[in-house]
Design an enzyme around this catalytic site. Structure first.
Site, PDB file in Angstrom:
ATOM      1  N   THR A  85      47.359  -6.566   5.875  1.00  0.00           N
ATOM      2  CA  THR A  85      47.104  -7.425   6.869  1.00  0.00           C
ATOM      3  C   THR A  85      46.900  -8.913   6.773  1.00  0.00           C
ATOM      4  O   THR A  85      46.725  -9.786   7.337  1.00  0.00           O
ATOM      5  CB  THR A  85      45.505  -6.801   7.760  1.00  0.00           C
ATOM      6  OG1 THR A  85      44.813  -6.764   6.545  1.00  0.00           O
ATOM      7  CG2 THR A  85      45.915  -5.744   8.547  1.00  0.00           C
ATOM      8  N   THR A 161      44.855  -3.156   1.251  1.00  0.00           N
ATOM      9  CA  THR A 161      43.912  -2.928   0.677  1.00  0.00           C
ATOM     10  C   THR A 161      44.129  -1.450  -0.120  1.00  0.00           C
ATOM     11  O   THR A 161      43.315  -1.266  -1.091  1.00  0.00           O
ATOM     12  CB  THR A 161      42.730  -3.034   1.088  1.00  0.00           C
ATOM     13  OG1 THR A 161      42.399  -2.353   2.467  1.00  0.00           O
ATOM     14  CG2 THR A 161      42.517  -4.663   1.457  1.00  0.00           C
ATOM     15  N   ASP A 162      44.643  -0.304   0.725  1.00  0.00           N
ATOM     16  CA  ASP A 162      44.660   0.855   0.319  1.00  0.00           C
ATOM     17  C   ASP A 162      44.872   1.245  -1.128  1.00  0.00           C
ATOM     18  O   ASP A 162      44.568   2.147  -1.868  1.00  0.00           O
ATOM     19  CB  ASP A 162      45.210   1.781   1.188  1.00  0.00           C
ATOM     20  CG  ASP A 162      44.898   1.889   2.676  1.00  0.00           C
ATOM     21  OD1 ASP A 162      43.516   1.047   2.855  1.00  0.00           O
ATOM     22  OD2 ASP A 162      45.094   2.566   3.586  1.00  0.00           O
ATOM     23  N   LYS A 240      38.877   0.921  -4.441  1.00  0.00           N
ATOM     24  CA  LYS A 240      38.308   0.635  -3.043  1.00  0.00           C
ATOM     25  C   LYS A 240      37.643   1.737  -2.861  1.00  0.00           C
ATOM     26  O   LYS A 240      37.774   2.960  -2.824  1.00  0.00           O
ATOM     27  CB  LYS A 240      39.497   0.462  -2.141  1.00  0.00           C
ATOM     28  CG  LYS A 240      39.128   0.391  -0.873  1.00  0.00           C
ATOM     29  CD  LYS A 240      40.428   0.377   0.402  1.00  0.00           C
ATOM     30  CE  LYS A 240      40.026   0.044   1.464  1.00  0.00           C
ATOM     31  NZ  LYS A 240      41.127   0.054   2.463  1.00  0.00           N
TER      32      LYS A 240
HETATM   33  N1  GLU Z   1      46.620   0.744   4.974  1.00  0.00           N
HETATM   34  C1  GLU Z   1      47.014  -0.540   5.367  1.00  0.00           C
HETATM   35  C2  GLU Z   1      47.410  -1.046   3.706  1.00  0.00           C
HETATM   36  O1  GLU Z   1      46.673  -0.865   2.688  1.00  0.00           O
HETATM   37  C3  GLU Z   1      45.592  -1.420   5.847  1.00  0.00           C
HETATM   38  C4  GLU Z   1      45.731  -2.768   5.951  1.00  0.00           C
HETATM   39  C5  GLU Z   1      45.177  -3.594   4.807  1.00  0.00           C
HETATM   40  O2  GLU Z   1      44.532  -3.207   4.230  1.00  0.00           O
HETATM   41  O3  GLU Z   1      45.911  -4.713   4.507  1.00  0.00           O
HETATM   42  O4  GLU Z   1      48.329  -1.772   3.778  1.00  0.00           O
END
Ligand code: GLU
Length: 427
Positions: A85, A161-162, A240
């Protein structure tokens, strides 16, 4: 009229009608729309009877087309976008999706960055980080090599972030004697929300890059829930720990490398760190696909481990309980020990870590740990399960089996501590 990303649409299924902005989506089996409350929802393509365009997306002519001049007095930072994001937003004024991957878009989105450095914005991929595959690590390391050749002063990688911490560990193993800092940055709240953490994380990473002599891979994320500071976290020792908090990333069995004060822009180092070496850059960028993680759980059967043996897997990280135990002690569980032994007899490497997250696994305390040691399971010491997994896949990709086994027990990139002091825990 076919719906395009950015259009306001109504998706009609048998049970419901959902209205929102159609989001860009690489997958063909689902439709993602952003509802007016800001949340994204996915709708199974098969269930959608109709996608009605309510309003076409009108591209807004903005100042973003203005070319940004390079300031030769300022350092240059490459921003590698991989998705998540962090660097895309919905422009609510126009109702459209702004893909912010050009230098201009990026700088317009985070104008403060322009005051710190010249920005070269590079699109590596646009994906959710749970979809990462090892070839994406290769794409990233190739882009890093290119940026080094272009003589940039540092690199920021925007990442979901995952699995951000796993990519950090992977890149850290890939490069030896990296001549510049590579800082991974994510955001827990998307950039189209007032509460986004993206800007602060990016600015802190950029400040850290231009103001310090740190080299190597690190992670820059919020220190706490306020916007006052970020931490630079170690690439192989970070996890995380929360699904949504801005300060979700914590160092495990380790300390943060540095604190960047967002208000004063001062940087405080919290531990020793890697500095530039005169040695030649070495790149080992292969990863073995046939490596897995298996978690220990009560009432476990050996089927999963047997499958790995049958499918010719080369490595497994067993995430045991407590000090590194698997269900192997009572007669009903002997089959699990036999399955692990069979896996290793057929050529696989097994490493044990702990589901406790903090602390280390011990080889000789209980008979259960001795049983695993006696059949040749390697102790993951104080490594995170995820780091042990990345390390094992990387070792098997670049070294012969015996060497990989030996190196698995050695600290290469800060992933193993000889001993823990006991104060490396959440305070
Ligand atoms: N699941 C997504 C990812 O890790 C979540 C969005 C984010 O954390 O940016 O890409």
């Amino acid at each position: 009229m076919t719906a395009k990303p950015g259009d306001r649409v109504k998706v009609i299924t048998k049970d419901e009608i959902k209205e929102g902005i159609l989001m860009p989506n690489e997958e063909t089996d689902s439709i993602i729309i952003k509802l007016d409350n800001g949340y994204n929802i996915g709708i199974d393509n098969k269930k959608a009877k109709e996608i009605k365009v309510i309003e076409k997306y009108k591209a807004k002519e903005t100042t973003s087309k203005k070319e940004i001049k390079k300031d030769n007095k300022k350092p240059t930072i490459s921003i590698l976008h991989t998705g998540g994001t962090i660097a895309s937003k919905v422009d609510y004024e126009s109702g459209g999706v702004v893909a912010s991957f050009s230098d201009e878009d990026f700088v317009n989105m985070f104008p403060e960055v322009k005051k710190i450095a010249n920005i070269k914005s590079i699109l590596v991929s646009n994906m959710m980080s749970e979809d990462m595959r090892f070839f994406h690590y290769k794409k990233m390391s190739d882009s890093i090599v290119k940026a080094i050749k272009d003589k940039v002063d540092g690199i920021i990688i925007g990442h979901g972030t995952d699995t951000l911490a796993l990519t950090a560990a992977a890149l850290s193993f890939v490069f030896e004697n990296l001549p510049i800092p590579v800082i991974l940055v994510g955001s827990q709240r998307s950039t189209d929300r007032g509460s986004t953490d993206a800007g602060v994380n990016l600015i802190c990473a950029a400040e850290f890059i231009i103001k310090t002599d740190f080299i190597g891979v690190g992670i820059c994320m919020h220190e706490n829930t306020s916007d006052n500071s970020c931490l630079i976290l170690p690439a192989t020792k970070t996890k995380k720990l929360h699904t949504s908090r801005r300060d979700a990333f914590k160092a495990v069995n380790d300390k943060a490398i540095a604190r960047v004060n967002y208000e004063t822009k001062k940087i405080e180092f919290l531990k020793k760190y890697e500095k530039k070496s005169k040695e030649k850059l070495i790149i080992r960028d292969k990863f073995e696909d046939k490596v897995a993680i298996i978690k220990s759980y009560p009432n476990m059967f050996p089927d999963l481990i047997d499958t790995l043996t049958q499918k010719g897997y080369k490595g497994v990280v067993l995430e045991g309980t407590g000090i590194g135990l698997m269900p192997t002690n009572i007669k009903e569980n002997k089959m699990n020990l036999d399955a692990i032994k069979k896996f290793m007899d057929s050529g696989g490497i097994a490493v044990i870590t702990s589901n406790c997250i903090f602390g280390r696994v011990h080889k000789d305390i209980y008979s259960g740990t001795r049983l695993l040691k006696n059949i040749g399971v390697i102790s993951g010491q104080d490594m995170l399960t995820e780091t042990a997994f990345i390390k094992l896949a990387w070792l098997l990709g670049n070294f012969k089996k015996e060497e990989a086994k030996e190196l698995m027990t050695k600290n290469l990139k800060g992933e193993i501590n000889e001993r823990l002091l006991g104060d490396e825990f959440l305070d």
